[in-house]
Enzyme design. Structure first.
Site, mmCIF file in Angstrom:
data_model
loop_
_atom_site.group_PDB
_atom_site.id
_atom_site.type_symbol
_atom_site.label_atom_id
_atom_site.label_comp_id
_atom_site.label_asym_id
_atom_site.label_seq_id
_atom_site.Cartn_x
_atom_site.Cartn_y
_atom_site.Cartn_z
ATOM 1 C CB CYS A 118 -27.792 0.901 -26.559
ATOM 2 S SG CYS A 118 -26.256 1.654 -27.092
ATOM 3 C CG HIS A 258 -30.546 4.047 -26.491
ATOM 4 N ND1 HIS A 258 -29.670 4.294 -25.455
ATOM 5 C CD2 HIS A 258 -29.784 3.897 -27.609
ATOM 6 C CE1 HIS A 258 -28.432 4.279 -25.927
ATOM 7 N NE2 HIS A 258 -28.477 4.044 -27.222
ATOM 8 C CG ASN A 288 -25.316 6.261 -26.945
ATOM 9 O OD1 ASN A 288 -25.628 5.664 -25.924
ATOM 10 N ND2 ASN A 288 -25.386 5.697 -28.143
HETATM 11 O O1 UT7 Z 1 -26.654 3.578 -29.393
HETATM 12 C C1 UT7 Z 1 -27.000 2.934 -30.581
HETATM 13 C C2 UT7 Z 1 -25.964 3.017 -31.563
HETATM 14 N N1 UT7 Z 1 -25.683 4.248 -32.197
HETATM 15 C C3 UT7 Z 1 -26.568 4.997 -32.874
HETATM 16 O O2 UT7 Z 1 -27.751 4.842 -32.834
HETATM 17 C C4 UT7 Z 1 -25.996 6.064 -33.760
HETATM 18 C C5 UT7 Z 1 -26.619 5.994 -35.142
HETATM 19 N N2 UT7 Z 1 -26.037 6.888 -36.120
HETATM 20 C C6 UT7 Z 1 -25.986 8.232 -35.995
HETATM 21 O O3 UT7 Z 1 -26.359 8.800 -34.993
HETATM 22 C C7 UT7 Z 1 -25.531 9.043 -37.193
HETATM 23 O O4 UT7 Z 1 -25.416 8.198 -38.308
HETATM 24 C C8 UT7 Z 1 -24.185 9.782 -36.962
HETATM 25 C C9 UT7 Z 1 -24.385 10.934 -36.004
HETATM 26 C C10 UT7 Z 1 -23.146 8.818 -36.426
HETATM 27 C C11 UT7 Z 1 -23.690 10.383 -38.276
HETATM 28 O O5 UT7 Z 1 -24.672 11.243 -38.842
HETATM 29 P P1 UT7 Z 1 -25.076 11.129 -40.391
HETATM 30 O O6 UT7 Z 1 -26.045 12.166 -40.641
HETATM 31 O O7 UT7 Z 1 -25.498 9.703 -40.640
HETATM 32 O O8 UT7 Z 1 -23.743 11.493 -41.085
HETATM 33 P P2 UT7 Z 1 -22.842 10.618 -42.090
HETATM 34 O O9 UT7 Z 1 -22.154 9.516 -41.366
HETATM 35 O O10 UT7 Z 1 -23.654 10.269 -43.299
HETATM 36 O O11 UT7 Z 1 -21.811 11.702 -42.533
HETATM 37 C C12 UT7 Z 1 -22.186 12.854 -43.294
HETATM 38 C C13 UT7 Z 1 -20.936 13.689 -43.509
HETATM 39 C C14 UT7 Z 1 -19.771 12.859 -44.036
HETATM 40 O O12 UT7 Z 1 -19.030 13.664 -44.925
HETATM 41 P P3 UT7 Z 1 -19.180 13.455 -46.505
HETATM 42 O O13 UT7 Z 1 -18.776 12.026 -46.747
HETATM 43 O O14 UT7 Z 1 -20.625 13.721 -46.803
HETATM 44 O O15 UT7 Z 1 -18.233 14.462 -47.072
HETATM 45 C C15 UT7 Z 1 -18.939 12.592 -42.803
HETATM 46 O O16 UT7 Z 1 -17.583 12.384 -43.082
HETATM 47 O O17 UT7 Z 1 -20.512 14.232 -42.255
HETATM 48 C C16 UT7 Z 1 -19.144 13.873 -42.036
HETATM 49 N N3 UT7 Z 1 -18.952 13.707 -40.588
HETATM 50 C C17 UT7 Z 1 -18.658 14.733 -39.778
HETATM 51 N N4 UT7 Z 1 -18.500 16.053 -40.024
HETATM 52 C C18 UT7 Z 1 -18.233 16.834 -38.966
HETATM 53 C C19 UT7 Z 1 -19.025 12.573 -39.846
HETATM 54 N N5 UT7 Z 1 -18.782 12.840 -38.544
HETATM 55 C C20 UT7 Z 1 -18.552 14.181 -38.491
HETATM 56 C C21 UT7 Z 1 -18.263 15.055 -37.439
HETATM 57 N N6 UT7 Z 1 -18.108 16.375 -37.724
HETATM 58 N N7 UT7 Z 1 -18.138 14.630 -36.155
#
Ligand code: UT7
Length: 336
Positions: A118, A258, A288
């Site tokens: 990125c 970004h 993204n």
């Molecule tokens: O380009 C550079 C690289 N990428 C980034 O910069 C991305 C960086 N990370 C992020 O943007 C975020 O961490 C994400 C959007 C990927 C995830 O958001 P989060 O707030 O960190 O969520 P999480 O991974 O902690 O997940 C929270 C909950 C989990 O459920 P439990 O374990 O709390 O029951 C996940 O399983 O949300 C669940 N979850 C979803 N639920 C609905 C994860 N993905 C989804 C989804 N829809 N698509």
């Protein structure tokens, strides 16, 4: 006699996103997710997907280059060099830049790919600027282009909601007006590879029936760790570059971060004390697009920039790679 410093000024921009949209509603049909969750956790509403199997990253880059050439009134033969930042080249071997030179008819240009995920466009912009500052080259095109849909697993809700396809390009030319790329700070921390990568398909783990069955040919991410590192990396890089150039947040007209997650962008702005109206955001429309996010913002929002504006660009990505670039906006060829 004092010679005025030659800087690399952006004199034209181009961009391309595919027609096909992948909306949150459509993703609801593909994985267990909801429009509400995606919007709240990422800010993304839809992304563009390159669906034609005959097209790939180089074609999106070519469309962006053609728009840039149209915009500038230049002929393809006038371009000296092309740098293509991408993590999704059409093929592992040869460089996608060669295909772009060929398909866009850049008969006098040499070109190469640069992979810094990125952060690729910012790294490539600094390379392009150095070529201009060396006074060996007069017209360098820098592109950020990625077809993320080719390496995303559309059964993995953790990643498939995030990414889209697109390409953005800028033309760099020598300037003595003070406009152009002024400064940049880049960092790399290889410990980050474990948190965000496509593990298989390279020389370590060549593609096989097993890597396909286990999904190791697709993007894998520890989202939480990347999220925190991205906020820290981008805000620290901005602070460092502002300090080094004696800029306060009042002196900066625009921040172009970004586009990985709206919550990351908001947290960076908060840390930097930047009001939201100075920050360019189009993640809701494209998701993204990896190396393409920043040049796509330059393309989308070019009408808002005035000569002399101070613009900060900042990126964070796999590797980890990150950094910031300080740019003074100049005059686009079509405004001349
Ligand atoms: O380009 C550079 C690289 N990428 C980034 O910069 C991305 C960086 N990370 C992020 O943007 C975020 O961490 C994400 C959007 C990927 C995830 O958001 P989060 O707030 O960190 O969520 P999480 O991974 O902690 O997940 C929270 C909950 C989990 O459920 P439990 O374990 O709390 O029951 C996940 O399983 O949300 C669940 N979850 C979803 N639920 C609905 C994860 N993905 C989804 C989804 N829809 N698509």
């Amino acid at each position: 006699m004092n010679k005025r410093r030659i800087t690399a000024e952006i004199t034209a921009v181009g961009g391309y996103v595919p027609e096909d949209r992948l909306t949150n509603k459509m993703l609801e049909e593909m994985v267990e997710t909801s429009d509400e969750w995606i919007t709240e956790r990422t800010g993304i509403k839809e992304r563009r997907i390159l669906r034609d199997p005959a097209l790939a990253t180089s074609d999106m880059a070519v469309f962006a280059v053609k728009k840039l050439l149209e915009d500038s009134g230049l002929l393809p033969d006038e371009i000296d060099c092309l740098i293509l930042a991408t993590s999704t080249p059409d093929q592992l071997l040869a460089p996608a830049a060669s295909l772009v030179c060929e398909k866009a008819g850049l008969n006098n240009a040499w070109g190469f790919d640069l992979n810094a995920a990125c952060s690729g466009f910012l790294y490539a912009l600094s390379m392009g600027a150095s070529l201009i500052e060396s006074e060996r080259y007069k017209k360098v095109i820098v592109i950020g282009a990625d077809q993320m849909s080719a390496i995303v697993n559309y059964t993995d809700r953790n990643t498939c909601i995030l990414f889209g396809d697109g390409a953005g390009a800028v033309l760099l030319e020598p300037s003595t007006t003070g406009a152009g790329v002024i400064d940049y700070i880049f960092k790399t921390d290889g410990k980050g590879v474990a948190c965000l990568s496509v593990p298989a398909g390279g020389s370590l783990e060549p593609a096989s029936v097993d890597t396909l069955a286990t999904g190791r040919n697709y993007v894998q991410q520890d989202g939480k760790t990347v999220f925190k590192a991205a906020i820290k990396g981008m805000s620290d890089a901005c602070v460092e570059i502002m300090e080094r150039n004696n800029l306060t947040e009042q002196d900066v007209n625009w921040l172009i971060p970004h586009q990985a997650n709206l919550r990351i962008i908001s947290a960076v702005c908060k840390r930097l004390n930047f009001p939201p109206e100075k920050v360019k955001v189009n993640i809701q429309r494209y998701g993204n697009t990896t190396a393409a996010t920043i040049p796509l913002c330059l393309w989308d929002f070019q009408a808002d920039f005035s000569p002399g504006d101070n613009i900060l660009l900042t990126a964070f990505g796999a590797g980890f790679t990150w950094g910031g670039t300080y740019l003074k906006w100049g005059t686009l060829r079509h405004n001349n």
